[in-house]
Design an enzyme around this catalytic site. Structure first.
Site, mmCIF file in Angstrom:
data_model
loop_
_atom_site.group_PDB
_atom_site.id
_atom_site.type_symbol
_atom_site.label_atom_id
_atom_site.label_comp_id
_atom_site.label_asym_id
_atom_site.label_seq_id
_atom_site.Cartn_x
_atom_site.Cartn_y
_atom_site.Cartn_z
ATOM 1 N N ASP A 113 0.852 -1.154 0.001
ATOM 2 C CA ASP A 113 -0.040 0.063 0.217
ATOM 3 C C ASP A 113 0.807 1.357 -0.005
ATOM 4 O O ASP A 113 2.125 1.174 0.205
ATOM 5 C CB ASP A 113 -1.007 -0.001 1.142
ATOM 6 C CG ASP A 113 -0.357 0.064 2.532
ATOM 7 O OD1 ASP A 113 0.156 0.862 2.931
ATOM 8 O OD2 ASP A 113 -0.393 -0.956 3.265
ATOM 9 N N LYS A 114 0.175 2.311 -0.303
ATOM 10 C CA LYS A 114 0.883 3.639 -0.328
ATOM 11 C C LYS A 114 1.761 3.999 0.724
ATOM 12 O O LYS A 114 3.120 4.419 0.289
ATOM 13 C CB LYS A 114 -0.049 4.925 -0.692
ATOM 14 C CG LYS A 114 0.585 6.161 -0.933
ATOM 15 C CD LYS A 114 -0.777 7.185 -1.446
ATOM 16 C CE LYS A 114 -0.280 8.520 -1.194
ATOM 17 N NZ LYS A 114 -0.404 8.954 0.224
#
Ligand code: URA
Length: 245
Positions: A113-114
């Site tokens: 994820d980011k």
């Protein structure tokens, strides 16, 4: 030679053979074949399910012989702040921006994820990629998490027993090693559910301060700096492939 029925074990369908060459997907191959754009040993074959031997039969698309693409395997230390999708509808920066041109046909194996950094594997070998991410193969992915307060042995035990997330999702048992001041730990999981490690820790009441993937199977992030990219060595690849047999 192209045959209607399978005659030797090394034969595969034309459709599969064409997509395995790496320039078109299985469905694109089927369309190209029925459109008469594909020849085998110089003759047009419109039957996507015809059998041939990819080692000896020569496949051409639009008159050009299709040669097998070189399989590539590389790793990145993903910096936080980048997303792992090819194009982001919200215009955020993606990991593809860091991909050297010779790796253009490669895709990331599983997502980070980011806000998560660390080891991201890239390949154009779809079967290998699918094996690594298949939860049934139970390949460990390890993450170092820093949280806002002390992780107790009870917290570790809950994760190790296979916990349920707040939304009821049941998880496979994880492995947990607590470090130093006990607010840092390494968590190894065999599935790759969306934001899994963060959700495990949040379910237990922790705030995740940082999360970095440090290992996939036998492959370690090592001292690759954030934003850096390098080819996976032949030795690393061999070890990884052997461990997923
Ligand atoms: N777990 C997470 O929370 N995030 C990731 O990116 C991977 C695993």
């Amino acid at each position: 030679v192209v045959t209607k029925k399978r005659q030797t074990v090394s034969q595969i369908s034309l459709c599969r053979a064409l997509s395995k060459l790496g320039i078109v997907s299985r469905s694109q191959a089927r369309l190209a074949i029925s459109a008469g754009r594909v020849t085998v040993n110089g003759r047009t074959v419109r039957d996507a399910d015809a059998w041939l031997d990819p080692r000896s039969d020569r496949i051409a698309l639009d008159g050009k012989t299709v040669r097998p693409t070189v399989k590539r395997y590389a790793m990145m230390n993903k910096p936080t702040g980048l997303v792992t999708t090819r194009s982001d509808e919200r215009g955020r920066n993606t990991v593809y921006a860091l991909l050297p041109p010779e790796y253009a046909g490669c895709f990331p194996v599983g997502r980070l994820d980011k806000d998560t950094g660390g080891l991201l594997l890239f390949t154009n070998d779809t079967r290998f990629g699918e094996t690594i991410t298949n939860p049934e193969r139970k390949i460990h992915k390890s993450y170092v998490a820093r949280v806002d307060h002390t992780l107790t042995s009870r917290d570790a035990e809950i994760m190790e027993q296979g916990m349920s997330l707040a939304d009821g999702t049941r998880l496979m048992p994880a492995m947990v090693v607590r470090h130093g001041d006990r607010s840092v730990c390494t968590i190894s999981i065999t599935e790759g559910k969306n934001r899994q490690v963060r959700r495990m820790l949040e379910t237990l009441g922790f705030k995740v301060l940082s999360l970095v993937r440090v290992r996939i199977g036998s492959l370690e992030l090592g001292d690759l700096a954030p934003g850096q990219f390098r080819a996976v060595t032949a030795k690393e690849l061999l070890m990884l492939k052997e461990s997923i047999q």
